[in-house]
Design a protein around this motif. Sequence first.
Motif, mmCIF file in Angstrom:
data_model
loop_
_atom_site.group_PDB
_atom_site.id
_atom_site.type_symbol
_atom_site.label_atom_id
_atom_site.label_comp_id
_atom_site.label_asym_id
_atom_site.label_seq_id
_atom_site.Cartn_x
_atom_site.Cartn_y
_atom_site.Cartn_z
ATOM 1 N N GLU A 154 81.318 9.079 126.356
ATOM 2 C CA GLU A 154 81.683 7.810 126.693
ATOM 3 C C GLU A 154 80.238 6.527 126.215
ATOM 4 O OE1 GLU A 154 85.360 5.198 125.483
ATOM 5 O OE2 GLU A 154 85.396 6.206 127.789
ATOM 6 N N GLU A 155 79.569 6.442 127.275
ATOM 7 C CA GLU A 155 78.935 5.388 127.632
ATOM 8 C C GLU A 155 77.608 6.133 126.196
ATOM 9 O OE1 GLU A 155 76.293 3.675 130.560
ATOM 10 O OE2 GLU A 155 76.002 5.608 130.396
ATOM 11 N N PHE A 156 77.889 7.253 126.896
ATOM 12 C CA PHE A 156 76.643 7.814 125.192
ATOM 13 C C PHE A 156 76.963 7.712 123.874
ATOM 14 C CE2 PHE A 156 74.157 11.376 123.082
ATOM 15 C CZ PHE A 156 72.905 10.623 123.136
ATOM 16 N N GLN A 157 77.988 8.197 123.767
ATOM 17 C CA GLN A 157 79.082 7.896 122.143
ATOM 18 C C GLN A 157 78.516 6.611 121.657
ATOM 19 O OE1 GLN A 157 82.619 8.383 121.605
ATOM 20 N NE2 GLN A 157 83.012 10.095 120.201
ATOM 21 N N LYS A 158 78.684 6.025 122.757
ATOM 22 C CA LYS A 158 79.084 4.730 122.122
ATOM 23 C C LYS A 158 77.444 3.632 121.455
ATOM 24 C CE LYS A 158 79.974 -0.594 124.391
ATOM 25 N NZ LYS A 158 80.267 -1.081 125.317
ATOM 26 N N ASN A 159 76.994 4.252 122.551
ATOM 27 C CA ASN A 159 75.262 3.666 122.352
ATOM 28 C C ASN A 159 74.311 4.099 120.847
ATOM 29 O OD1 ASN A 159 74.109 1.466 124.448
ATOM 30 N ND2 ASN A 159 76.129 3.179 125.823
ATOM 31 N N PHE A 160 75.148 5.743 121.180
ATOM 32 C CA PHE A 160 74.387 6.711 120.404
ATOM 33 C C PHE A 160 74.907 5.793 118.673
ATOM 34 C CE2 PHE A 160 75.359 9.609 116.321
ATOM 35 C CZ PHE A 160 74.079 9.996 116.260
ATOM 36 N N TYR A 161 76.248 5.506 118.409
ATOM 37 C CA TYR A 161 77.040 4.574 117.005
ATOM 38 C C TYR A 161 76.514 3.772 116.694
ATOM 39 C CZ TYR A 161 80.991 7.907 117.239
ATOM 40 O OH TYR A 161 81.031 9.098 116.995
#
Length: 596
Positions: A154-161
């Motif tokens: 989820e952390e990776f997804q948030k920062n990718f967005y």
Amino acid sequence: MPDLCFYAPWIMKEPIPDPFRMMLEKAGKKRISYDEADCSMRNIRKQGKVSRLHGPTLHALLTLIQIRKEKDSGAAGIQRGRDAINYFCMEYPGNQGKYVMTYNSKNGRFSGILKTEEKNEKLPGIREGKNTGEQYLALLAYANLVPDNPLFNEEFQKNFYILEEQEKKEWEDMEAALRAAFICCDAMYCEVIANPQQAVPLEKSQFRAEELEDVLPEYKIAAGVYAPNDEIYGKFHVLLPVNEKTKRTLFELKQIYSGRWDVNERTKERIPSLPEDYLVSKEAEEILQMVDKTPARLFMMTGDAGTGKTTDARMIAQILGLPYYVFTCGPGTDELELLATTVPNMGGTAHLEMELPRLEDIEMDPASALATVNGIYEEGISREKAFQEILKAVYEKGYEKSKNEKDFLLKESEIVKACREPSVIEIQEPAMIEKPGTLTRLNSLFDDGAVTDLVNGEQIRRNPDTIVIMTTNLDYVGCQNFNQSVLSRMNLIQPKEALTEEEMAKRAMKRTGFKNKELLSFMAATVCKIHEYLIEQDITDGVCGYRELENWVLSYMVSNDLRRSAWTALLSKASMDREEQGTMERIFLLPHCDVD
């Protein structure tokens, strides 16, 4: 090659792509940050936390952003199975061509091809001056973005967005973009180098050679074996899904595959004649491609009754223009029976010297009918008993005749007949054989060029273009495990998935001519629900699948009584327990009986 693979010293020196390089220059920062806020939550160091911008990872993230934005930039998706993700899939654009890849998170291995204009090549390993592995990092990054899978971060997804949003805004907030880049790079780094319990599944040794060993065969790509079906970004051009619109008809495939072999006139009548507008399943087309492009000739299909295994085998024979043979196994099938059986020589034109009664005679006067055979009049004998005694007398007479003549004929099995010429032989339900080692008698027929001795002393080799298709289910009562030597000889073992409600309804409409789409949809849905109920309740004394649907439709077309036809064609086969039958009727049928 160091075990870090993506993070070898030379890779860590690879340049950082714009716009991140320019952001660092404007901010007066370096590619290494000791700010804890720039570190991922997966960075578990207690002191001296550090995060590094990684050139190949940033290249991969920028490409992934483009894939999500522009359909022709590449593609990413997953192939979702019933209970888990089978593959993460990607078509990644590169300088040398398109990297067509799948990632199996169960074993940590990548498979694929480098598709160029001239040819397909193996995927490159990680080598200084040749390949940094950014395409593999892109697929791992994508796996971090897909919800409902063990690799989702989820952390990776948030920062990718955040990076994706900043790319749209032309990187107006450099501080936010750089922080998101640091966190994404650090999260990926921690995944790859973490201890085995925490790391992303990754077989690092596969990258050490010049080329990866695992490739995607063309025939499997064409058959849709690796086609994604969910969470798709961009547009796939190679790993295309095989759906109802792209399936080809029996007629269309005959134009491609037929006419390759000459068939004897005496066996041409064995070529099936299914309607040529039938759509051919992806499993059948996969076998056709294997036969056409490789020497593979040994296949196995597994799945529940009614999923179309036999239909597929017959379609394959018809498309190829080959005679079709079938051999059905049972619990008592032995090694001799697989090759031949001995039958009494009844002398060809010789007949039993007894007068046989007609069926009408048995119905009207069973005692007199029996007396014409054995000369004994048994007053009051039932028709069933008289019929049994007549059969017994006929058998004994024939046995004595053949015994006296001491003459038996050797009748070769359908398997041996099929092995004499190019043909398709379907071996049905081999899992029913009680002794798993029995099938090993066929190993010498399965092996190319090997010789098998028949009972009469003849030696036979399987024709190299005899196609063997074993069809069986593995979960029904009485099914046994296969001997490993048999399994190892199969070129493909295909699990046939159950037909969907829509597929059942379409097939039933075509085969029965029943035109009421609404009622047919309800009947198909009911069959699927009862099938699921049998699994959930662990009811193993019955069956409910496509065949039961077709019989239900045919029965209804005659009786015009939905409830009665359901009892005779569906519920009576779903379980042998009358109480369970009633329960299924109350749950799945009665609330909707006004549908007709």
